[in-house]
Design a protein around this motif. Structure first.
Motif, PDB file in Angstrom:
ATOM      1  N   ALA A   8      13.564  -9.351  24.804  1.00 32.39           N
ATOM      2  CA  ALA A   8      14.457  -9.836  23.975  1.00 32.39           C
ATOM      3  C   ALA A   8      13.688 -11.259  23.696  1.00 32.39           C
ATOM      4  O   ALA A   8      13.003 -11.933  24.715  1.00 32.39           O
ATOM      5  CB  ALA A   8      15.746 -10.483  24.567  1.00 32.39           C
ATOM      6  N   LYS A   9      13.689 -12.075  22.414  1.00 33.62           N
ATOM      7  CA  LYS A   9      13.334 -13.188  22.396  1.00 33.62           C
ATOM      8  C   LYS A   9      14.104 -14.305  22.743  1.00 33.62           C
ATOM      9  O   LYS A   9      15.359 -14.113  22.478  1.00 33.62           O
ATOM     10  CB  LYS A   9      12.840 -13.411  20.865  1.00 33.62           C
ATOM     11  N   ILE A  10      13.616 -15.382  23.452  1.00 33.64           N
ATOM     12  CA  ILE A  10      14.441 -16.382  23.862  1.00 33.64           C
ATOM     13  C   ILE A  10      14.947 -17.687  22.886  1.00 33.64           C
ATOM     14  O   ILE A  10      13.644 -18.167  22.536  1.00 33.64           O
ATOM     15  CB  ILE A  10      14.138 -16.862  25.347  1.00 33.64           C
ATOM     16  N   GLY A  26      10.220 -15.780  29.949  1.00 34.34           N
ATOM     17  CA  GLY A  26      10.362 -14.417  29.573  1.00 34.34           C
ATOM     18  C   GLY A  26       8.992 -13.979  29.162  1.00 34.34           C
ATOM     19  O   GLY A  26       8.089 -14.643  28.913  1.00 34.34           O
ATOM     20  N   SER A  27       9.018 -12.531  29.088  1.00 34.27           N
ATOM     21  CA  SER A  27       7.780 -12.039  28.559  1.00 34.27           C
ATOM     22  C   SER A  27       7.442 -11.958  27.176  1.00 34.27           C
ATOM     23  O   SER A  27       8.173 -12.442  26.321  1.00 34.27           O
ATOM     24  CB  SER A  27       7.481 -10.557  29.197  1.00 34.27           C
ATOM     25  N   MET A  28       6.204 -11.555  26.458  1.00 34.88           N
ATOM     26  CA  MET A  28       5.814 -11.453  24.989  1.00 34.88           C
ATOM     27  C   MET A  28       6.219 -10.159  24.678  1.00 34.88           C
ATOM     28  O   MET A  28       5.872  -9.837  23.341  1.00 34.88           O
ATOM     29  CB  MET A  28       4.503 -11.792  24.961  1.00 34.88           C
ATOM     30  N   LEU A  29       6.885  -9.166  25.254  1.00 37.10           N
ATOM     31  CA  LEU A  29       7.226  -7.909  24.996  1.00 37.10           C
ATOM     32  C   LEU A  29       7.984  -7.682  23.734  1.00 37.10           C
ATOM     33  O   LEU A  29       8.114  -6.756  23.117  1.00 37.10           O
ATOM     34  CB  LEU A  29       7.824  -7.049  26.117  1.00 37.10           C
ATOM     35  N   PHE A  30       8.717  -8.827  23.555  1.00 33.77           N
ATOM     36  CA  PHE A  30       9.581  -8.830  22.164  1.00 33.77           C
ATOM     37  C   PHE A  30       8.662  -8.774  21.085  1.00 33.77           C
ATOM     38  O   PHE A  30       9.052  -8.344  19.849  1.00 33.77           O
ATOM     39  CB  PHE A  30      10.347  -9.896  22.020  1.00 33.77           C
ATOM     40  N   ASN A  31       7.512  -9.149  21.051  1.00 30.28           N
ATOM     41  CA  ASN A  31       6.449  -9.437  19.991  1.00 30.28           C
ATOM     42  C   ASN A  31       5.815  -8.054  19.822  1.00 30.28           C
ATOM     43  O   ASN A  31       4.573  -7.591  20.557  1.00 30.28           O
ATOM     44  CB  ASN A  31       5.471 -10.277  20.210  1.00 30.28           C
ATOM     45  N   THR A  33       3.237  -5.973  18.619  1.00 29.80           N
ATOM     46  CA  THR A  33       2.051  -6.276  17.755  1.00 29.80           C
ATOM     47  C   THR A  33       1.588  -4.983  16.904  1.00 29.80           C
ATOM     48  O   THR A  33       0.634  -5.015  16.304  1.00 29.80           O
ATOM     49  CB  THR A  33       0.952  -6.726  18.635  1.00 29.80           C
TER      50      THR A  33
END
Lengths: 99, 299
Positions: A8-10, A26-31, A33
């Motif tokens: 999720a994006k924070i 948080g991680s960048m996994l919401f992005n 690519t």
């Protein structure tokens, strides 16, 4: 690997929620690519010799090697084509992206 | 032939750089950090000045990495790492690897005084310069790592760069640091092995990693690894390690030295070069290669 955590994006609701110390939360996994991609790698698993070279040279950590054969993570693959170029038996093909 | 169930992996499976990062397609710097973190493990602090990786990591409060990062000012990569290391020593955390991760601009131009100071004091840090041969993050401006004749936005075709690439490895060898090495993303096992070796040495360790940039070099993204391999095979970027400023050891032996034409042809930034320019570049590469060979033979 395999620890695809919360994606999720924070978003801070107010200034009070912003931490005093600048630190990652948080991680960048919401992005995802994968949306950058024009061409997609497709592995012909019948010809694969399991050398792991596609995994080794993937800049986006998008070739998963948990199974006995490499699997492309299409959520994050940017479609650079290094895997197809470096594959010693040329069993990866770059195909037109399907919508 | 019996079916093998397992894949033959030459590097550890653990990933410390996550997916979803903001690197361009076929980014060499992304691969370079992925390999060095595989060697260094989770007990690592990265000090990142302004460079591509300051952006690739992601916007606050997100980060694509599972190690600690310290974003610092452009010229202070080495001195920040020195400070972080001193602070960790005071806390009693002595087995943490403190790594400066800077681009070629932050090392060869802007950060060289901090790096030289840290090397002179022999601070216990690992300084890694990933070399993509221009200021790629800010829009492909010329740096002192840009090779002669290459196109950048500040050295357009009409006014080409006439200066040669700065020899940062010779500068660092003159500091007599305990360990330094050059590495390439096309030889990850070699890079991994050298980083494991450097991890167990105390003192300043310097790495110079060749990382192609498809965006800035105007090459195809799928050629990134191929270009890095060609640079090694054409003796443009020889892979070696130096201990205490002497004992140069070549890591990749070159059997048939190839001309650099094929390497230049794959990149749009060298498209304007005339045969005479390529000839002079080839002569310079040969001169550098002979110098390295002489050092490797110890004369």
């Amino acid at each position: 690997m395999s620890k695809k955590k919360d994606a999720a994006k924070i978003i801070f609701e107010s200034e009070k929620d912003v931490p005093i110390m600048p630190m990652s939360l948080g991680s960048m996994l919401f992005n995802k690519t994968g949306s950058w991609r024009n061409i997609r790698p497709e592995i012909r698993t019948a010809d694969c010799i399991r050398c792991g070279i596609c995994w080794k040279f993937c800049p986006d950590m998008s070739i998963l090697v948990e199974e006995e054969l490499p699997v492309v993570d299409y959520d994050f693959c940017k479609g650079c084509g290094i895997c197809a170029e470096e594959c010693p038996v040329k069993c990866i093909e770059m195909a037109e992206e399907r919508k | 032939m019996s079916q093998e169930k397992k894949m033959k992996l030459t590097l550890p499976v653990e990933e410390y750089v996550g997916s979803g990062n903001l690197a361009c397609q076929g980014c060499g710097a992304n691969l370079a950090l992925r390999y060095i973190l595989k060697a260094l493990g989770p007990k690592t602090v990265l000090c990142i000045p302004a460079c591509c990786w300051a952006v690739i990591d992601g916007p606050f409060p997100h980060s694509c990495m599972s190690v600690s990062i310290y974003h610092c000012a452009f010229e202070t990569a080495a001195s920040t790492a020195t400070g972080v290391k001193a602070g960790l020593d005071m806390l009693g955390d002595t087995d943490m690897n403190v790594v400066s991760w800077a681009g070629d601009g932050g090392t060869l131009d802007i950060g060289i005084q901090a790096l030289s100071g840290a090397a002179e004091r022999n601070d216990d840090i690992i300084y890694v310069c990933y070399d993509n041969e221009a200021y790629m993050n800010t829009g492909i401006q010329r740096s002192s790592a840009t090779p002669k004749g290459a196109w950048t936005t500040t050295t357009p075709v009409k006014f080409p760069k006439v200066e040669s690439k700065k020899d940062i490895d010779a500068i660092m060898a003159a500091h007599r640091i305990p360990y330094q090495a050059t590495a390439s993303i096309a030889y990850p096992e070699d890079l991994y092995k050298k980083m494991l070796k450097a991890k167990n040495i105390k003192g300043t360790r310097f790495f110079h990693i060749f990382a192609p940039c498809p965006t800035g070099w105007k090459s195809r993204p799928e050629d990134a690894v191929k270009l890095a391999r060609m640079a090694v095979q054409n003796c443009l970027f020889p892979l070696y390690e130096i201990e205490h400023g002497e004992n140069l050891a070549l890591n990749i032996k070159i059997q048939n030295k190839k001309p650099i034409d094929d390497y230049l042809k794959l990149q749009g930034r060298f498209r304007h070069l005339k045969p005479a320019d390529i000839q002079s570049m080839q002569e310079e590469v040969d001169r550098n290669w002979n110098r390295i060979l002489k050092k490797a033979q110890g004369c």
